[in-house]
Design a protein around this motif. Structure first.
Motif, PDB file in Angstrom:
ATOM      1  N   ILE A  44       0.737  -1.241  -0.088  1.00 59.54           N
ATOM      2  CA  ILE A  44       0.005  -0.085  -0.009  1.00 59.54           C
ATOM      3  C   ILE A  44       0.937   1.383  -0.022  1.00 59.54           C
ATOM      4  N   GLU A  45       1.985   1.266   0.917  1.00 58.69           N
ATOM      5  CA  GLU A  45       2.738   2.444   0.840  1.00 58.69           C
ATOM      6  C   GLU A  45       3.468   2.606  -0.463  1.00 58.69           C
ATOM      7  N   ALA A  46       3.812   1.563  -1.300  1.00 56.07           N
ATOM      8  CA  ALA A  46       4.563   1.697  -2.575  1.00 56.07           C
ATOM      9  C   ALA A  46       3.374   2.190  -3.592  1.00 56.07           C
ATOM     10  N   LEU A  47       2.156   1.749  -3.624  1.00 52.93           N
ATOM     11  CA  LEU A  47       1.304   2.371  -4.375  1.00 52.93           C
ATOM     12  C   LEU A  47       1.098   3.858  -4.279  1.00 52.93           C
ATOM     13  N   ILE A  51       2.092   6.727  -7.157  1.00 52.07           N
ATOM     14  CA  ILE A  51       1.075   7.823  -7.204  1.00 52.07           C
ATOM     15  C   ILE A  51       1.567   9.162  -7.176  1.00 52.07           C
ATOM     16  N   GLU A  52       1.964   9.315  -5.992  1.00 51.21           N
ATOM     17  CA  GLU A  52       2.697  10.758  -5.559  1.00 51.21           C
ATOM     18  C   GLU A  52       3.787  11.275  -6.269  1.00 51.21           C
ATOM     19  N   ASN A  53       4.576  10.565  -6.572  1.00 52.14           N
ATOM     20  CA  ASN A  53       5.984  10.883  -7.187  1.00 52.14           C
ATOM     21  C   ASN A  53       6.154  10.583  -8.744  1.00 52.14           C
ATOM     22  N   GLY A  54       5.223   9.903  -9.177  1.00 55.70           N
ATOM     23  CA  GLY A  54       5.150   9.713 -10.894  1.00 55.70           C
ATOM     24  C   GLY A  54       6.125   8.570 -11.081  1.00 55.70           C
ATOM     25  N   ILE A  62      11.855   7.554  -1.712  1.00 55.85           N
ATOM     26  CA  ILE A  62      11.043   8.062  -0.737  1.00 55.85           C
ATOM     27  C   ILE A  62      11.147   6.827   0.448  1.00 55.85           C
ATOM     28  N   LEU A  63      11.058   5.655  -0.059  1.00 60.80           N
ATOM     29  CA  LEU A  63      10.722   4.572   0.784  1.00 60.80           C
ATOM     30  C   LEU A  63      11.866   3.781   1.205  1.00 60.80           C
ATOM     31  N   HIS A  64      12.886   4.348   0.645  1.00 58.62           N
ATOM     32  CA  HIS A  64      14.526   3.705   1.013  1.00 58.62           C
ATOM     33  C   HIS A  64      14.408   2.314   0.467  1.00 58.62           C
ATOM     34  N   VAL A  65      14.140   2.002  -0.464  1.00 59.45           N
ATOM     35  CA  VAL A  65      14.157   0.720  -1.144  1.00 59.45           C
ATOM     36  C   VAL A  65      14.739   0.888  -2.488  1.00 59.45           C
ATOM     37  N   GLY A  91       7.729   4.338 -21.131  1.00 57.30           N
ATOM     38  CA  GLY A  91       8.626   4.158 -20.021  1.00 57.30           C
ATOM     39  C   GLY A  91       7.874   4.813 -18.863  1.00 57.30           C
ATOM     40  N   LYS A  92       6.824   5.543 -18.921  1.00 56.58           N
ATOM     41  CA  LYS A  92       6.309   5.987 -17.657  1.00 56.58           C
ATOM     42  C   LYS A  92       4.947   5.211 -17.165  1.00 56.58           C
ATOM     43  N   LEU A  93       4.646   5.516 -15.818  1.00 58.69           N
ATOM     44  CA  LEU A  93       3.661   4.804 -15.357  1.00 58.69           C
ATOM     45  C   LEU A  93       2.356   5.809 -15.144  1.00 58.69           C
ATOM     46  N   LYS A  94       1.329   5.286 -15.775  1.00 56.14           N
ATOM     47  CA  LYS A  94      -0.026   6.030 -15.415  1.00 56.14           C
ATOM     48  C   LYS A  94      -0.979   5.517 -14.782  1.00 56.14           C
TER      49      LYS A  94
END
Length: 337
Positions: A44-47, A51-54, A62-65, A91-94
């Motif tokens: 959930i944190e990854a999703l 979404i917030e960082n694109g 951000i999540l240090h992984v 190459g981008k995620l929508k």
């Protein structure tokens, strides 16, 4: 955050002790829901982060992984819930509609987690009083901190928490008694809250320093025809209001980008992308990065102080509201001056 870390450990501990089927199993029932595998908090944190960082790479930072691990978290989440959450385009995620619906729910959950954390902190510090504030993004960077600093200077035993939310969520929080006071936009309304208008004044036109329209003291709609313009979404109150002015004067600016909050719009303009129309209260601290000009015809906009009709902290809310009014009056005087 400590509470999230605890929740993650708790969820993962449950999953280690649970009987888990293989990925080849068709369906199974856990806690009353039919899913292939139960999802975990890290997914959930990854999703939320993607979404917030694109991008996967920024979300991983951000999540240090690592980036590969972040990609696996998203891929496993999509497989576990059997829904496509992102479309891969050049190459981008929508995010898909499924992803955005989940993101809305995640936002409510994380807001609740923050409220619990704040409550724990208040109990730990044995504060005599607490005040939970909900503030829209436009007022969160300058106006709200100014009010809170003054309020705490005269109420030194108080503890204030602040959540930056959209106006509708702030009203929901007040009704649910998760918030004590809100600073919201003009469209917020409910019979269960009291609303008081603040800082009603005309929008101003902002532009990059050195723009050719800087020579003009008053900007008119015709000046914006075919000009590069940073707009608000068409489904927002402010976006519709500005679009209505353009339609009335039959002008068509060249929309170069759309942003859903004033601070982001201001940063785009300061970066040279184009012009915009904004409420002047959002420009505190940006005066040396932007050119600001009067816009005619006047397009009025205002904010609202929002509170529960039957607050159990009426005296504290009254004191805070008075500080809000004082700061709002000072800003309004500066704007008109």
């Amino acid at each position: 955050m400590a509470l999230i870390a605890f929740s993650l450990a708790f969820v993962e501990g449950m999953q280690r002790n649970a009987v888990r089927p293989s990925r080849n199993s068709s369906r199974y029932i856990q806690y009353g829901y039919a899913v292939t595998r139960s999802i975990n908090l890290r997914q959930i944190e990854a999703l939320k982060a993607v979404i917030e960082n694109g991008t996967i790479s920024r979300a991983a930072e951000i999540l240090h992984v690592s980036q590969p691990n972040m990609s696996k978290l998203i891929a496993h989440l999509e497989a576990d819930i059997e829904l496509q959450l992102f479309e891969r385009q050049k190459g981008k995620l929508k995010p898909t509609d499924h992803a955005m619906r989940l993101y809305d729910e995640i936002g409510r959950i994380f807001a609740g987690v923050r409220q619990v954390e704040n409550a724990v902190e208040a109990i730990r510090r044995q504060e005599q009083g607490t005040l939970a504030l909900g503030v829209m993004v436009t007022l969160a960077s300058s106006f709200a901190p100014r009010v809170i600093s003054r309020f705490l200077a005269s109420h030194r035993s108080m503890f204030c928490s602040i959540d930056t939310l959209n106006s509708l969520w702030i009203v929901d929080g007040l009704i649910a008694r998760k918030l004590d006071v809100g600073l919201v936009g003009p469209m917020a309304d409910s019979p269960y809250v009291k609303l008081e208008p603040l800082m009603k004044c005309p929008l101003v036109c902002i532009m990059p320093l050195g723009h050719h329209l800087v020579e003009k003291q008053v900007i008119e709609p015709s000046d914006l025809h075919a000009a590069q313009f940073v707009a608000f979404p068409s489904d927002t109150f402010l976006g519709r209001k500005i679009a209505g002015v353009f339609d009335s004067y039959k002008v068509r600016p060249k929309i170069v980008t759309v942003a859903d909050n004033v601070p982001t719009v201001c940063q785009f303009v300061a970066g040279g992308l184009g012009l915009a129309l904004v409420h002047p209260a959002a420009l505190d601290g940006l005066e040396h990065r932007l050119a600001i000009r009067r816009f005619e015809p006047e397009v009025s906009y205002y904010f609202q102080l929002c509170r529960s009709v039957d607050s159990k902290k009426a005296n504290l809310v009254d004191a805070f509201a008075e500080e809000v009014r004082r700061v709002a009056a000072e800003i309004s005087t500066t704007i008109r001056g």
